[in-house]
Design a protein around this motif. Sequence first.
Motif, PDB file in Angstrom:
ATOM      1  N   THR A 153       0.833  -1.205   0.000  1.00 46.76           N
ATOM      2  CA  THR A 153       0.000   0.000   0.000  1.00 46.76           C
ATOM      3  C   THR A 153       0.864   1.250   0.000  1.00 46.76           C
ATOM      4  N   ASP A 206       1.599  -4.528  -9.087  1.00 44.36           N
ATOM      5  CA  ASP A 206       1.258  -4.794  -7.698  1.00 44.36           C
ATOM      6  C   ASP A 206       1.532  -6.278  -7.462  1.00 44.36           C
ATOM      7  N   GLN A 238       0.347 -10.340  -4.209  1.00 48.89           N
ATOM      8  CA  GLN A 238      -0.031 -11.760  -4.239  1.00 48.89           C
ATOM      9  C   GLN A 238       0.963 -12.621  -5.008  1.00 48.89           C
ATOM     10  N   HIS A 296       4.692  -9.421   4.691  1.00 52.67           N
ATOM     11  CA  HIS A 296       3.844 -10.339   5.478  1.00 52.67           C
ATOM     12  C   HIS A 296       3.164 -11.409   4.651  1.00 52.67           C
ATOM     13  N   LYS A 297       3.134 -11.233   3.335  1.00 54.94           N
ATOM     14  CA  LYS A 297       2.559 -12.281   2.483  1.00 54.94           C
ATOM     15  C   LYS A 297       3.636 -13.243   1.994  1.00 54.94           C
ATOM     16  N   SER A 306      -5.956  -0.875  -2.865  1.00 55.79           N
ATOM     17  CA  SER A 306      -4.696  -0.146  -2.724  1.00 55.79           C
ATOM     18  C   SER A 306      -4.047   0.146  -4.078  1.00 55.79           C
ATOM     19  N   ASN A 320      -5.867 -10.817  -5.833  1.00 54.92           N
ATOM     20  CA  ASN A 320      -6.155 -11.441  -4.544  1.00 54.92           C
ATOM     21  C   ASN A 320      -7.594 -11.938  -4.449  1.00 54.92           C
ATOM     22  N   SER A 346       4.608  -6.860  -0.233  1.00 48.20           N
ATOM     23  CA  SER A 346       4.577  -6.800   1.232  1.00 48.20           C
ATOM     24  C   SER A 346       5.317  -7.993   1.822  1.00 48.20           C
TER      25      SER A 346
HETATM   26  N1  PMP Z   1      -2.565  -5.643  -3.580  1.00 50.62           N
HETATM   27  C1  PMP Z   1      -3.009  -6.900  -3.497  1.00 50.62           C
HETATM   28  C2  PMP Z   1      -3.271  -7.676  -4.749  1.00 50.62           C
HETATM   29  C3  PMP Z   1      -3.197  -7.473  -2.238  1.00 50.62           C
HETATM   30  O1  PMP Z   1      -3.633  -8.725  -2.141  1.00 50.62           O
HETATM   31  C4  PMP Z   1      -2.910  -6.707  -1.076  1.00 50.62           C
HETATM   32  C5  PMP Z   1      -3.117  -7.289   0.315  1.00 50.62           C
HETATM   33  N2  PMP Z   1      -4.368  -7.904   0.500  1.00 50.62           N
HETATM   34  C6  PMP Z   1      -2.457  -5.404  -1.234  1.00 50.62           C
HETATM   35  C7  PMP Z   1      -2.289  -4.910  -2.510  1.00 50.62           C
HETATM   36  C8  PMP Z   1      -2.144  -4.525  -0.068  1.00 50.62           C
HETATM   37  O2  PMP Z   1      -1.104  -5.044   0.664  1.00 50.62           O
HETATM   38  P1  PMP Z   1      -0.767  -4.459   2.117  1.00 50.62           P
HETATM   39  O3  PMP Z   1      -2.076  -4.424   2.867  1.00 50.62           O
HETATM   40  O4  PMP Z   1       0.183  -5.444   2.683  1.00 50.62           O
HETATM   41  O5  PMP Z   1      -0.184  -3.112   1.933  1.00 50.62           O
END
Ligand code: PMP
Length: 407
Positions: free
Chosen positions: A96, A201, A204, A226-227, A126, A176, A224
């Motif tokens: 994000t 982005d 995922q 955390h994923k 995002s 996602n 990110s």
């Molecule tokens: N883009 C996609 C495709 C996502 O799946 C996500 C997280 N669900 C985000 C952006 C945002 O990621 P974050 O909340 O870790 O910033």
Amino acid sequence: DTGYDLAHIRADFPILAQSIHGKPLVYLDNAASTQKPRAVIDCIRKVYEEDYANVHRGVHTLSQRATDLFEGAREKVRAFINAASGREIIFTRGTTEAINLVAQSYGRSKLGAGDEILITAMEHHSNIVPWQMVCGQTGAVLKVAPINLDGELILDEFAALLSDRTRLVAVAHMSNALGTINPVEQIIALAHERGVPVLLDGAQAIPHLTVDVRALDCDFYAFSGHKLYGPSGIGVLYGKEALLKAMPPYQGGGDMIRQVTFDKTEYNSLPYKFEAGTPNIVDTIALGTAIDYVRSLGIEAIAAHEHRLLAYATERAAQIDGLKLIGTARDKGAILSFTLGRIHPHDIGTLLDHLGIAIRAGHHCAMPVMDFFQVPATARASFGLYNTFEEVDTLMAGLRQVIEIFG
Ligand code: PMP
């Protein structure tokens, strides 16, 4: 035998060995966030116990050690996505913040009234809202390339929407909400024919696919930690050096400057120009450890395992009366988004939780996708490197129970 040792791998994730409501935990919410291997947890503890200090400023030993670890993590990220240089790796809070950085720095300085940003109809909020914000600030216009009923981008229509006014293309590498993997090579080629830079982005895609930013030739790539089995609160913006160099800073503060007087401030070099303030030191280092972990298994091996899980789950799901998959793209990552007749996804999620099964129910931060498929929400099971075929069976048995109770 694939040589993929699931029992061994699962033992690396302490959180998985527990019961929820008296049932073994079946964690199928990996698209929201992944669990952490012991190596990552141990790394965080070790750094705080032995190596912690602020980075980039101390002459003392601990600060030097923390800085070396922090910059070591940058090098691990660089190598993982095959960027040309560490100057192209900007640490952010997550996907994000990475996208907001590009919108506010690149977007705001480049866009004027009537200019266009092109996204797709399957984007996460995002990768929508930051562009709407910069459009509001500059008078630029957001264009949206449509998808078909399988949840695939309609490439011809995407190409037709590229215009002389397009200043940036921003698309999900993998959705996602649907699992769709976009044809990013073709998207990038089409955009580059017109000299338009492309942001991917990768939130995922990063845990499921080999990402080589130089082979892709994307201009920006966001993801990110955390994923990717790393901590939350840390993410990455990759950008081509020439683009980043020409972009104004996103935030002002310490670390991002070379020299400050009240008349004039000279900005620091890359990547520090975009890293104002004390960073998320320990989580950044632990992201490096998460990358080490993923590389030790091999992203190809992980992808192959998840592909088998998805194929199996898709086949089993087809045997459940009333189950409708939302997202049936030919090229798809390990996400199963579905509805079950009139049963509300929140009821599905709640009942499954009582069976120890964690899925997500909701709009998945992709409300326009829900509108397109005319559903308020979906249930989503998403697989990670530690999930098993037995867990898919448990999910399907759980869904049959849901139908018995609510159907
Ligand atoms: N883009 C996609 C495709 C996502 O799946 C996500 C997280 N669900 C985000 C952006 C945002 O990621 P974050 O909340 O870790 O910033």
